[in-house]
Design an enzyme around this catalytic site. Structure first.
Site, PDB file in Angstrom:
ATOM      1  N   LYS A   1      -5.563   1.803 -13.958  1.00  0.00           N
ATOM      2  CA  LYS A   1      -6.365   0.671 -13.325  1.00  0.00           C
ATOM      3  C   LYS A   1      -5.806   0.380 -12.007  1.00  0.00           C
ATOM      4  CE  LYS A   1      -5.566  -4.709 -13.171  1.00  0.00           C
ATOM      5  NZ  LYS A   1      -4.775  -4.630 -12.189  1.00  0.00           N
ATOM      6  N   ASN A   2      -4.539   0.314 -11.743  1.00  0.00           N
ATOM      7  CA  ASN A   2      -3.996  -0.059 -10.253  1.00  0.00           C
ATOM      8  C   ASN A   2      -3.996   1.413  -9.223  1.00  0.00           C
ATOM      9  OD1 ASN A   2      -3.673  -2.440 -10.976  1.00  0.00           O
ATOM     10  ND2 ASN A   2      -1.178  -2.124 -11.547  1.00  0.00           N
TER      11      ASN A   2
ATOM     12  N   ARG B   1      -6.723  -8.920  -7.090  1.00  0.00           N
ATOM     13  CA  ARG B   1      -5.705  -8.538  -6.186  1.00  0.00           C
ATOM     14  C   ARG B   1      -6.295  -7.422  -5.300  1.00  0.00           C
ATOM     15  NH1 ARG B   1      -1.959 -11.420  -3.486  1.00  0.00           N
ATOM     16  NH2 ARG B   1      -0.508 -10.219  -2.322  1.00  0.00           N
TER      17      ARG B   1
ATOM     18  N   CYS C   1      -4.077 -11.957 -10.665  1.00  0.00           N
ATOM     19  CA  CYS C   1      -3.184 -12.915 -11.962  1.00  0.00           C
ATOM     20  C   CYS C   1      -2.406 -13.889 -11.067  1.00  0.00           C
ATOM     21  CB  CYS C   1      -2.429 -11.846 -12.527  1.00  0.00           C
ATOM     22  SG  CYS C   1      -3.311 -10.677 -13.517  1.00  0.00           S
TER      23      CYS C   1
ATOM     24  N   ARG D   1       2.016 -15.008  -4.002  1.00  0.00           N
ATOM     25  CA  ARG D   1       1.573 -13.709  -3.740  1.00  0.00           C
ATOM     26  C   ARG D   1       0.824 -13.645  -2.384  1.00  0.00           C
ATOM     27  NH1 ARG D   1      -1.515 -11.031  -8.789  1.00  0.00           N
ATOM     28  NH2 ARG D   1      -0.468  -9.229  -7.846  1.00  0.00           N
ATOM     29  N   PRO D   2       1.752 -13.567  -1.083  1.00  0.00           N
ATOM     30  CA  PRO D   2       1.447 -13.599   0.225  1.00  0.00           C
ATOM     31  C   PRO D   2       0.778 -12.338   0.651  1.00  0.00           C
ATOM     32  CG  PRO D   2       3.579 -13.678   0.147  1.00  0.00           C
ATOM     33  CD  PRO D   2       3.336 -13.716  -1.305  1.00  0.00           C
ATOM     34  N   ILE D   3       0.228 -12.106   1.632  1.00  0.00           N
ATOM     35  CA  ILE D   3      -0.104 -10.657   2.247  1.00  0.00           C
ATOM     36  C   ILE D   3       0.558 -10.501   3.552  1.00  0.00           C
ATOM     37  CG2 ILE D   3      -2.386 -10.745   0.818  1.00  0.00           C
ATOM     38  CD1 ILE D   3      -3.654 -11.415   3.550  1.00  0.00           C
ATOM     39  N   ASP D   4       1.645 -11.167   3.823  1.00  0.00           N
ATOM     40  CA  ASP D   4       2.216 -11.170   5.145  1.00  0.00           C
ATOM     41  C   ASP D   4       2.550  -9.359   5.282  1.00  0.00           C
ATOM     42  OD1 ASP D   4       4.105 -11.565   2.984  1.00  0.00           O
ATOM     43  OD2 ASP D   4       5.587 -11.251   4.582  1.00  0.00           O
TER      44      ASP D   4
ATOM     45  N   ASP E   1       4.775  -5.053 -14.846  1.00  0.00           N
ATOM     46  CA  ASP E   1       3.643  -5.288 -15.524  1.00  0.00           C
ATOM     47  C   ASP E   1       3.798  -4.724 -16.996  1.00  0.00           C
ATOM     48  OD1 ASP E   1       1.566  -3.671 -12.767  1.00  0.00           O
ATOM     49  OD2 ASP E   1       2.355  -5.650 -13.208  1.00  0.00           O
TER      50      ASP E   1
ATOM     51  N   ARG F   1      -9.890  -7.146 -17.906  1.00  0.00           N
ATOM     52  CA  ARG F   1      -9.931  -6.868 -16.479  1.00  0.00           C
ATOM     53  C   ARG F   1      -9.300  -5.505 -16.296  1.00  0.00           C
ATOM     54  NH1 ARG F   1      -6.490 -10.181 -12.856  1.00  0.00           N
ATOM     55  NH2 ARG F   1      -7.099  -8.348 -11.439  1.00  0.00           N
TER      56      ARG F   1
HETATM   57  C1  EPZ Z   1       0.357  -4.530  -7.373  1.00  0.00           C
HETATM   58  O1  EPZ Z   1       0.240  -5.791  -7.269  1.00  0.00           O
HETATM   59  C2  EPZ Z   1      -0.189  -4.688  -8.934  1.00  0.00           C
HETATM   60  N1  EPZ Z   1      -1.566  -4.899  -8.766  1.00  0.00           N
HETATM   61  C3  EPZ Z   1       0.408  -5.497  -9.881  1.00  0.00           C
HETATM   62  O2  EPZ Z   1       0.056  -5.358 -11.207  1.00  0.00           O
HETATM   63  C4  EPZ Z   1       1.630  -5.477 -10.056  1.00  0.00           C
HETATM   64  O3  EPZ Z   1       2.433  -6.296 -10.761  1.00  0.00           O
HETATM   65  C5  EPZ Z   1       2.435  -5.364  -8.561  1.00  0.00           C
HETATM   66  O4  EPZ Z   1       1.843  -4.473  -7.790  1.00  0.00           O
HETATM   67  C6  EPZ Z   1       4.131  -4.927  -8.741  1.00  0.00           C
HETATM   68  O5  EPZ Z   1       4.289  -3.493  -9.016  1.00  0.00           O
HETATM   69  C7  EPZ Z   1      -2.366  -3.948  -8.283  1.00  0.00           C
HETATM   70  O6  EPZ Z   1      -2.107  -2.800  -7.904  1.00  0.00           O
HETATM   71  C8  EPZ Z   1      -3.934  -4.181  -8.172  1.00  0.00           C
HETATM   72  P1  EPZ Z   1       3.170  -6.474  -4.648  1.00  0.00           P
HETATM   73  P2  EPZ Z   1       0.638  -6.337  -5.818  1.00  0.00           P
HETATM   74  O7  EPZ Z   1       2.787  -6.668  -3.440  1.00  0.00           O
HETATM   75  O8  EPZ Z   1       0.427  -5.357  -4.819  1.00  0.00           O
HETATM   76  C9  EPZ Z   1       5.616  -9.764  -2.559  1.00  0.00           C
HETATM   77  C10 EPZ Z   1      -1.107  -5.671 -12.914  1.00  0.00           C
HETATM   78  O9  EPZ Z   1      -0.801  -6.483 -14.245  1.00  0.00           O
HETATM   79  N2  EPZ Z   1       4.900  -9.780  -1.494  1.00  0.00           N
HETATM   80  O10 EPZ Z   1       4.218  -5.148  -4.901  1.00  0.00           O
HETATM   81  O11 EPZ Z   1      -0.062  -7.660  -5.275  1.00  0.00           O
HETATM   82  C11 EPZ Z   1       4.931 -10.401  -3.818  1.00  0.00           C
HETATM   83  O12 EPZ Z   1       4.550 -11.770  -3.730  1.00  0.00           O
HETATM   84  C12 EPZ Z   1      -1.000  -6.514 -11.771  1.00  0.00           C
HETATM   85  O13 EPZ Z   1      -1.671  -4.818 -13.285  1.00  0.00           O
HETATM   86  C13 EPZ Z   1       5.110 -10.476  -0.100  1.00  0.00           C
HETATM   87  O14 EPZ Z   1       6.083 -11.292  -0.236  1.00  0.00           O
HETATM   88  O15 EPZ Z   1       2.487  -6.492  -5.753  1.00  0.00           O
HETATM   89  C14 EPZ Z   1       5.663  -9.935  -4.925  1.00  0.00           C
HETATM   90  O16 EPZ Z   1       6.708 -10.914  -5.191  1.00  0.00           O
HETATM   91  C15 EPZ Z   1      -0.295  -7.795 -11.905  1.00  0.00           C
HETATM   92  N3  EPZ Z   1       4.140 -10.223   0.697  1.00  0.00           N
HETATM   93  C16 EPZ Z   1       6.453  -8.733  -4.462  1.00  0.00           C
HETATM   94  O17 EPZ Z   1       6.240  -8.627  -3.152  1.00  0.00           O
HETATM   95  C17 EPZ Z   1       3.313  -9.167   0.708  1.00  0.00           C
HETATM   96  O18 EPZ Z   1       2.590  -8.883   1.858  1.00  0.00           O
HETATM   97  C18 EPZ Z   1       5.498  -7.563  -5.064  1.00  0.00           C
HETATM   98  O19 EPZ Z   1       4.274  -7.530  -4.840  1.00  0.00           O
HETATM   99  C19 EPZ Z   1       3.106  -8.364  -0.453  1.00  0.00           C
HETATM  100  C20 EPZ Z   1       3.670  -8.693  -1.489  1.00  0.00           C
END
Ligand code: EPZ
Length: 447
Positions: free
Chosen positions: A37-38, A108, A132, A137-140, A320, A412
């Site tokens: 999926k991811n 996401r 989820c 979950r910011p996008i900074d 996950d 999903r």
């Molecule tokens: C991906 O989410 C996956 N989703 C998530 O899987 C997975 O849990 C996660 O990576 C971690 O492995 C998809 O791939 C679609 P991150 P993502 O950016 O990209 C913080 C599932 O169950 N962060 O690695 O959103 C964030 O808040 C889903 O399949 C910032 O602070 O995860 C988190 O605490 C759930 N700023 C940490 O980093 C940002 O700009 C990791 O988030 C981005 C993230």
């Protein structure tokens, strides 16, 4: 229990779909894992960068994929399902229209449209992503990437608006290890002018799969799977035939449900290396895991010992898989500790496990699990995708019947979950309960 009427199903009607699981049975047989999926939710949007039609194989039939293919075709791309798991995408006819909230809010991965539309058109208008509810979950870090490459952005009415005269390669250091930001950085830099170096990059298998997909079209990406990824921009991407990797988390989920039901299951179409952290933890508590080239056999036992689990970025224990592992540990002798170091609110499933008799206390990012002799079936609800998976693991091991509501979360990310489980001998049914509010409305109309 307050249950909100569910997602408008594929049939366009509102319904309270639920799983009804009669647990306590040993399972047996074999299951084939679907495409990741991811990985696929990054690869499909990234296809927009291609200058020719491309074919993507081994895509899972899950609602996130359905939504992304709908978005692509509504944007004017030609999308053709060649068979159940293979799609041809011709992005040459795609128009750069905004990706609307009602589609983007449900996952996401809609954030990947930011990187791909910016990469191709130097402009993007995409609603803030959903997905989820795991806390903040910011996008900074995504925005840091885009601005480093020369884009400017503003957020207005929940839409992220990006634009750039040119995209120029740059050095980007992530303050936080982020899968999504790493993927978006790779996508946006693929056609930027010059060299981009991403440091503190995420190393998950799906990051590598995305890079391999783009390289199969003629991109120049080195180092995916390490902390430092180098992307040298290219002008043209030719078509490709690319097969998505097997889903590490679906495979891990089936490993935990084999353990929880003390079953002997062969899990096929996996990459054992991707499962290492899960294999190690399950082996530590007393599960037997036999590894083959593209399969693992999981043999449960009657007694498990407690352990501690701390989620980490890859190659650590995947966040996950945290809820599913916790479900197994509810019946491991002694006290287990589960530490969630990636998200700040990934224990919402604990209340639901408590309804089944689990003894868990949560303090911040740590869950302390006191092993009990067994769980008992109860009505519970999925609070997110992997929480729903954990409830399935628990329900299959519990004595009695469990009803799991809000299973749209599960659908999903898991293809044909109930069919796969039934093929292993599980007593599971998907029941489509009419939504009370809809039923009353229909009744009033009929009277
Ligand atoms: C991906 O989410 C996956 N989703 C998530 O899987 C997975 O849990 C996660 O990576 C971690 O492995 C998809 O791939 C679609 P991150 P993502 O950016 O990209 C913080 C599932 O169950 N962060 O690695 O959103 C964030 O808040 C889903 O399949 C910032 O602070 O995860 C988190 O605490 C759930 N700023 C940490 O980093 C940002 O700009 C990791 O988030 C981005 C993230």
């Amino acid at each position: 229990m307050n249950r909100v009427p569910l997602l408008v199903g594929a049939r366009g009607c509102v319904s309270l779909e639920k799983y009804v699981i009669r647990g306590g049975k040993k399972l047996n047989g074999e299951v084939v894992i679907s495409g990741a999926k991811n990985a696929v939710v990054a690869i499909l949007p990234a296809a927009i960068l291609c200058d020719e039609p491309c074919v993507i194989e081994n895509i899972p039939n899950i609602s996130d994929v359905t939504i992304i293919l709908q978005i692509l075709s509504e944007m004017g791309a030609k999308v053709r399902m060649i068979n159940k798991t293979t799609v041809e995408i011709d992005p040459t006819t795609l128009r750069n229209v905004p990706v609307p909230y009602e589609k983007a809010k449900r996952m996401r991965a809609s954030s990947y449209f930011l990187g791909t539309l910016l990469g191709r058109f130097h402009e993007a208008h995409v609603s803030m992503p959903g997905g989820c509810d795991l806390g903040d979950r910011p996008i900074d870090q995504h925005l840091k990437c885009f601005t480093a490459l020369g884009a400017t952005y503003y957020i207005d009415g929940g839409m992220v608006n990006l634009s750039a005269d040119h995209l120029i390669g740059n050095q980007i250091y992530f303050d936080k290890n982020s899968v999504g930001a790493t993927i978006n950085g790779i996508i946006a830099a693929t056609k930027a002018e010059g060299l981009t170096i991403i440091e503190n990059a995420a190393k998950e298998p799906h990051v590598v799969d995305l890079a391999n997909f783009l390289n199969s079209m003629g991109a120049d990406i080195l180092g995916a799977g390490t902390d430092v990824i180098k992307i040298r921009g290219v002008k043209y991407l030719h078509g490709t035939n690319y097969s998505v990797i097997p889903d590490q988390i679906e495979a891990g989920t089936f490993m935990t449900l084999a353990a929880a039901t003390r079953s002997n299951i062969l899990i096929k179409n996996v990459i054992p290396k991707h499962l290492e952290p899960i294999t190690q933890k399950l082996t530590k508590i007393g599960v037997t895991v036999e590894q083959f080239d593209d399969a693992v056999r999981v043999i449960g036992s009657d007694n498990y010992t407690s352990t501690s689990v701390k989620t980490q970025p890859h190659p650590g224990f995947p966040t996950d898989m945290q809820p599913q592992m916790a479900a197994v540990l509810t019946c491991a002798k002694g006290t287990s500790m589960v530490t969630e170091s990636i998200f700040d609110n990934r224990f919402r499933y604990v209340d639901e496990l408590r309804r089944m008799g689990a003894n868990i206390s949560v303090e911040g990012r740590v869950a302390v699990i006191e092993g009990v002799d067994g769980l008992k079936g109860a009505p519970v609800k999925a609070t997110d995708l992997r929480a729903g998976a954990a409830l399935i693991v628990a329900a299959l091991s519990a004595e009695g019947t469990t009803e799991i509501y809000d299973i749209y979360h599960v659908e999903r990310g898991y293809e044909n979950m109930e069919l796969k489980l039934r093929s292993l001998g599980a007593d599971i049914k998907k029941v489509d309960e009419p939504d009370p509010a809809e039923a009353e409305k229909a009744l009033r109309k009929a009277l």
